[in-house]
Write a protein that holds these residues in place. Structure first.
Motif, PDB file in Angstrom:
ATOM      1  N   GLY A   1      -2.602  -7.010  10.494  1.00 33.92           N
ATOM      2  CA  GLY A   1      -1.444  -7.826  10.808  1.00 33.92           C
ATOM      3  C   GLY A   1      -0.637  -8.228   9.576  1.00 33.92           C
ATOM      4  O   GLY A   1       0.583  -8.168   9.563  1.00 33.92           O
ATOM      5  N   GLU A   2      -1.340  -8.665   8.509  1.00 34.72           N
ATOM      6  CA  GLU A   2      -0.634  -9.231   7.366  1.00 34.72           C
ATOM      7  C   GLU A   2      -0.481  -8.262   6.191  1.00 34.72           C
ATOM      8  O   GLU A   2       0.595  -8.167   5.606  1.00 34.72           O
ATOM      9  CB  GLU A   2      -1.410 -10.450   6.818  1.00 34.72           C
ATOM     10  CG  GLU A   2      -1.843 -11.429   7.862  1.00 34.72           C
ATOM     11  CD  GLU A   2      -0.978 -12.669   7.853  1.00 34.72           C
ATOM     12  OE1 GLU A   2      -0.516 -13.042   6.750  1.00 34.72           O
ATOM     13  OE2 GLU A   2      -0.758 -13.234   8.935  1.00 34.72           O
ATOM     14  N   GLU A   3      -1.561  -7.600   5.850  1.00 34.51           N
ATOM     15  CA  GLU A   3      -1.553  -6.858   4.583  1.00 34.51           C
ATOM     16  C   GLU A   3      -0.991  -5.447   4.695  1.00 34.51           C
ATOM     17  O   GLU A   3      -0.254  -5.008   3.816  1.00 34.51           O
ATOM     18  CB  GLU A   3      -2.965  -6.816   3.976  1.00 34.51           C
ATOM     19  CG  GLU A   3      -3.487  -8.190   3.573  1.00 34.51           C
ATOM     20  CD  GLU A   3      -2.557  -8.903   2.575  1.00 34.51           C
ATOM     21  OE1 GLU A   3      -2.068  -8.248   1.636  1.00 34.51           O
ATOM     22  OE2 GLU A   3      -2.309 -10.109   2.769  1.00 34.51           O
ATOM     23  N   PHE A   4      -1.350  -4.729   5.745  1.00 32.55           N
ATOM     24  CA  PHE A   4      -0.879  -3.338   5.845  1.00 32.55           C
ATOM     25  C   PHE A   4       0.644  -3.212   5.816  1.00 32.55           C
ATOM     26  O   PHE A   4       1.169  -2.303   5.156  1.00 32.55           O
ATOM     27  CB  PHE A   4      -1.470  -2.643   7.086  1.00 32.55           C
ATOM     28  CG  PHE A   4      -2.929  -2.273   6.952  1.00 32.55           C
ATOM     29  CD1 PHE A   4      -3.659  -2.605   5.815  1.00 32.55           C
ATOM     30  CD2 PHE A   4      -3.592  -1.555   7.965  1.00 32.55           C
ATOM     31  CE1 PHE A   4      -5.005  -2.270   5.689  1.00 32.55           C
ATOM     32  CE2 PHE A   4      -4.931  -1.214   7.847  1.00 32.55           C
ATOM     33  CZ  PHE A   4      -5.645  -1.574   6.713  1.00 32.55           C
ATOM     34  N   PRO A   5       1.371  -4.130   6.515  1.00 36.33           N
ATOM     35  CA  PRO A   5       2.840  -4.004   6.467  1.00 36.33           C
ATOM     36  C   PRO A   5       3.408  -4.101   5.048  1.00 36.33           C
ATOM     37  O   PRO A   5       4.491  -3.603   4.784  1.00 36.33           O
ATOM     38  CB  PRO A   5       3.319  -5.184   7.326  1.00 36.33           C
ATOM     39  CG  PRO A   5       2.179  -5.496   8.225  1.00 36.33           C
ATOM     40  CD  PRO A   5       0.949  -5.204   7.440  1.00 36.33           C
ATOM     41  N   LYS A   6       2.642  -4.730   4.131  1.00 31.88           N
ATOM     42  CA  LYS A   6       3.124  -4.857   2.750  1.00 31.88           C
ATOM     43  C   LYS A   6       2.954  -3.551   1.969  1.00 31.88           C
ATOM     44  O   LYS A   6       3.526  -3.389   0.893  1.00 31.88           O
ATOM     45  CB  LYS A   6       2.356  -5.958   2.010  1.00 31.88           C
ATOM     46  CG  LYS A   6       2.530  -7.340   2.593  1.00 31.88           C
ATOM     47  CD  LYS A   6       1.727  -8.349   1.778  1.00 31.88           C
ATOM     48  CE  LYS A   6       1.650  -9.695   2.473  1.00 31.88           C
ATOM     49  NZ  LYS A   6       0.538 -10.514   1.938  1.00 31.88           N
ATOM     50  N   ILE A   7       2.120  -2.660   2.511  1.00 34.63           N
ATOM     51  CA  ILE A   7       1.874  -1.395   1.807  1.00 34.63           C
ATOM     52  C   ILE A   7       2.691  -0.316   2.501  1.00 34.63           C
ATOM     53  O   ILE A   7       2.281   0.230   3.523  1.00 34.63           O
ATOM     54  CB  ILE A   7       0.363  -1.051   1.807  1.00 34.63           C
ATOM     55  CG1 ILE A   7      -0.435  -2.226   1.233  1.00 34.63           C
ATOM     56  CG2 ILE A   7       0.102   0.227   1.008  1.00 34.63           C
ATOM     57  CD1 ILE A   7      -1.930  -2.121   1.422  1.00 34.63           C
ATOM     58  N   LYS A   8       3.868  -0.024   1.950  1.00 39.08           N
ATOM     59  CA  LYS A   8       4.801   0.828   2.681  1.00 39.08           C
ATOM     60  C   LYS A   8       4.617   2.315   2.411  1.00 39.08           C
ATOM     61  O   LYS A   8       4.960   3.145   3.243  1.00 39.08           O
ATOM     62  CB  LYS A   8       6.234   0.407   2.330  1.00 39.08           C
ATOM     63  CG  LYS A   8       6.466  -1.082   2.594  1.00 39.08           C
ATOM     64  CD  LYS A   8       7.852  -1.384   3.111  1.00 39.08           C
ATOM     65  CE  LYS A   8       7.931  -2.783   3.708  1.00 39.08           C
ATOM     66  NZ  LYS A   8       7.551  -3.870   2.770  1.00 39.08           N
ATOM     67  N   LYS A   9       4.041   2.608   1.241  1.00 42.35           N
ATOM     68  CA  LYS A   9       3.960   4.017   0.834  1.00 42.35           C
ATOM     69  C   LYS A   9       2.930   4.826   1.608  1.00 42.35           C
ATOM     70  O   LYS A   9       2.945   6.040   1.551  1.00 42.35           O
ATOM     71  CB  LYS A   9       3.558   4.086  -0.641  1.00 42.35           C
ATOM     72  CG  LYS A   9       4.689   3.880  -1.612  1.00 42.35           C
ATOM     73  CD  LYS A   9       4.195   4.281  -2.994  1.00 42.35           C
ATOM     74  CE  LYS A   9       5.136   3.767  -4.063  1.00 42.35           C
ATOM     75  NZ  LYS A   9       4.493   3.787  -5.389  1.00 42.35           N
ATOM     76  N   HIS A  10       1.984   4.153   2.230  1.00 43.63           N
ATOM     77  CA  HIS A  10       0.843   4.877   2.797  1.00 43.63           C
ATOM     78  C   HIS A  10       0.620   4.535   4.262  1.00 43.63           C
ATOM     79  O   HIS A  10       1.075   3.510   4.746  1.00 43.63           O
ATOM     80  CB  HIS A  10      -0.430   4.551   2.015  1.00 43.63           C
ATOM     81  CG  HIS A  10      -0.319   4.852   0.563  1.00 43.63           C
ATOM     82  ND1 HIS A  10      -0.394   6.136   0.066  1.00 43.63           N
ATOM     83  CD2 HIS A  10      -0.109   4.045  -0.494  1.00 43.63           C
ATOM     84  CE1 HIS A  10      -0.244   6.091  -1.248  1.00 43.63           C
ATOM     85  NE2 HIS A  10      -0.072   4.844  -1.620  1.00 43.63           N
ATOM     86  N   LEU A  11      -0.125   5.443   4.909  1.00 53.17           N
ATOM     87  CA  LEU A  11      -0.564   5.174   6.263  1.00 53.17           C
ATOM     88  C   LEU A  11      -1.936   4.514   6.146  1.00 53.17           C
ATOM     89  O   LEU A  11      -2.918   5.174   5.811  1.00 53.17           O
ATOM     90  CB  LEU A  11      -0.656   6.502   7.020  1.00 53.17           C
ATOM     91  CG  LEU A  11      -0.629   6.382   8.528  1.00 53.17           C
ATOM     92  CD1 LEU A  11       0.694   5.763   8.982  1.00 53.17           C
ATOM     93  CD2 LEU A  11      -0.801   7.754   9.163  1.00 53.17           C
TER      94      LEU A  11
END
Ligand code: GDD
Ligand code: MN
Length: 415
Positions: free
Chosen positions: A25-35
């Motif tokens: 919910g919180e952290e993955f959206p901050k990592i835009k370069k990767h799936l």
């Protein structure tokens, strides 16, 4: 790229739901370069951990769940890593705990290291900016610190400051996919030390340490047991027995035996008498040793040990760097002989000075010899072999690039 965060769980019902919310919910959206994906490896926890995961899977499509029998942390991770590589097309995996001792906010910092070109990014507690829980009692801190120190010393992994960290990123291609996950020395916590050993000592990985705060566990309890500590100790010993340094030491000892046996054999051979007799005019001068047949026998016996050291280190200690072409072999053997002179010079200086200061007695000579061998000749030879002969270590400033670099401060600046 696909990055899979692998979270093993055993009875983490109080943590896993919040952890998945925080991550996906919180952290993955901050990592835009990767799936970014999560793989939870649950060993059929009786507390219903898997049910919580299944609920979250309805909410987030990035989560997968792998269930299995409880065989220990290492077995769970090995299973998870294989699944991430085979079924989830992982380009990198992150090992992470469910209990919030690892901060979900640090995931992006590990990923940043991967983006900067590192193969192995360690969340490190024992570098500047990193820490272990203040709430821990002294003995717990001591065990954590002591275990880490012991593993570093025994495996000669001095450059890495935290070798038991459970929070790290590993590149798949050329690194994790080269490691035999079915035959790790531990199915429990010590598997981490084995993988780290494979990565640092056996493969040319680019390593980065990123400081992390290892938080106090608020919910649920640690699964680590006394047995795991003992097992970690045996795993470190087993890895040491596999290490290059140990092979080098055995070969060195064999060389010493060869030296003494051949000294006896050669000093009884007449060929050295004939040889030395051509220098007999030096008897009574400063250079009388040149006229001694035993001196020539000793030199020949030493050369036997040098030959044995060269052959066995080439085919065993440095099997991966093995020199095979005849011309290169001849050249390296010459280099090897030249570096061996260093050991003679060391003995000359150390035993010479010791005798000069403490007097010429057997005790002084033998003590100086043991001291010279242990503290100077062994490190000297091992360094020469690694730097000059088989070129495993690359010393910066000598024109080579370091193969294992530690980039460890908060700004990720190269040291
Ligand atoms: N599937 C599965 N099977 N998961 C397990 C098992 C198991 O047998 N044992 C532990 N886990 C899970 C826990 O549920 C948790 O999510 C994670 O692995 C870490 O377990 P803890 O029991 O909390 O470990 P720890 O805090 O004592 O140790 C941590 O720090 C060590 C360094 O101090 C871990 O990260 C260790 O790997 C690390 O060496
Ligand atoms: Mn924990």
């Amino acid at each position: 790229m696909n990055i899979v965060v692998i979270i093993p769980t055993y009875n983490e019902v109080e943590n896993i739901g919040r952890m998945l919310d925080a991550l996906v919910g919180e952290e993955f959206p901050k990592i835009k370069k990767h799936l970014m994906k999560v793989l939870v490896v649950d060993d059929n926890s009786p507390d219903g951990t898997a049910k919580v995961v299944q609920q979250k899977m309805k909410k987030y499509k990035q989560i997968e769940l792998l269930l299995g029998k409880k065989n220990g942390l290492g077995a769970a991770f090995a299973r998870g890593m294989k699944y991430a590589m085979d079924k989830m097309e992982a380009d990198a995996v992150i090992e992470m705990d469910a209990d919030f001792q690892h901060d979900p906010q640090d995931v992006k910092r590990l990923v940043q290291g991967f983006d900067d070109g590192y193969d192995y990014v360690i969340g490190s507690r024992y570098i500047k900016g990193g820490s272990i829980p203040e709430q821990w009692e002294f003995y717990r801190k001591f065990i954590s610190w002591g275990g880490n120190f012991f593993a570093r010393a025994a495996l000669m992994i001095i450059k890495i400051h935290d070798v038991t960290s459970g929070f790290k990123l590993t590149r798949v291609k050329g690194l994790l996919d080269q490691i035999d996950l079915d035959n790790l020395l531990s199915r429990s916590y010590a598997y981490k030390i084995h993988i780290l050993y494979e990565v640092i000592k056996e493969r040319n990985a680019k390593v980065l340490e990123v400081p992390i705060k290892f938080h106090f566990r608020e919910k649920g309890s640690s699964k680590i047991e006394k047995e795991d500590l003992k097992e970690s100790f045996t795993v470190v010993i087993k890895l040491f027995l596999r290490s290059r340094f140990f092979k080098f030491a055995i070969i060195g000892f064999v060389g010493f035996l060869i030296n003494s046996v051949f000294l006896e054999i050669f000093s009884s051979l007449s060929i050295f008498d004939k040889f030395s007799s051509s220098f007999s005019y030096l008897k009574g001068t400063k250079f009388h040793a040149v006229g001694e047949s035993t001196a020539w026998a000793a030199a020949a016996a030493t050369e036997m040990a040098i030959i044995s050291n060269f052959i066995f280190n080439n085919s065993w200690t440095f099997a991966k760097e093995k020199i095979t072409s005849p011309i290169k072999l001849a050249w390296k053997f010459l280099q090897f002989n030249l570096t061996s002179i260093g050991a003679i010079v060391i003995q000359f200086i150390v035993i010479g000075s010791a005798v000069g200061v403490f007097g010429d007695t057997t005790l002084v000579r033998q003590t100086a010899l043991v001291g010279a061998v242990v503290f100077l000749i062994i490190p000297y030879n091992y360094t020469m072999y690694n730097v000059i002969i088989w070129k495993r270590w690359r010393i910066p400033g000598l024109g080579w690039i370091q193969d294992v670099s530690v980039y460890d401060n908060i700004k990720n600046k190269r040291r």
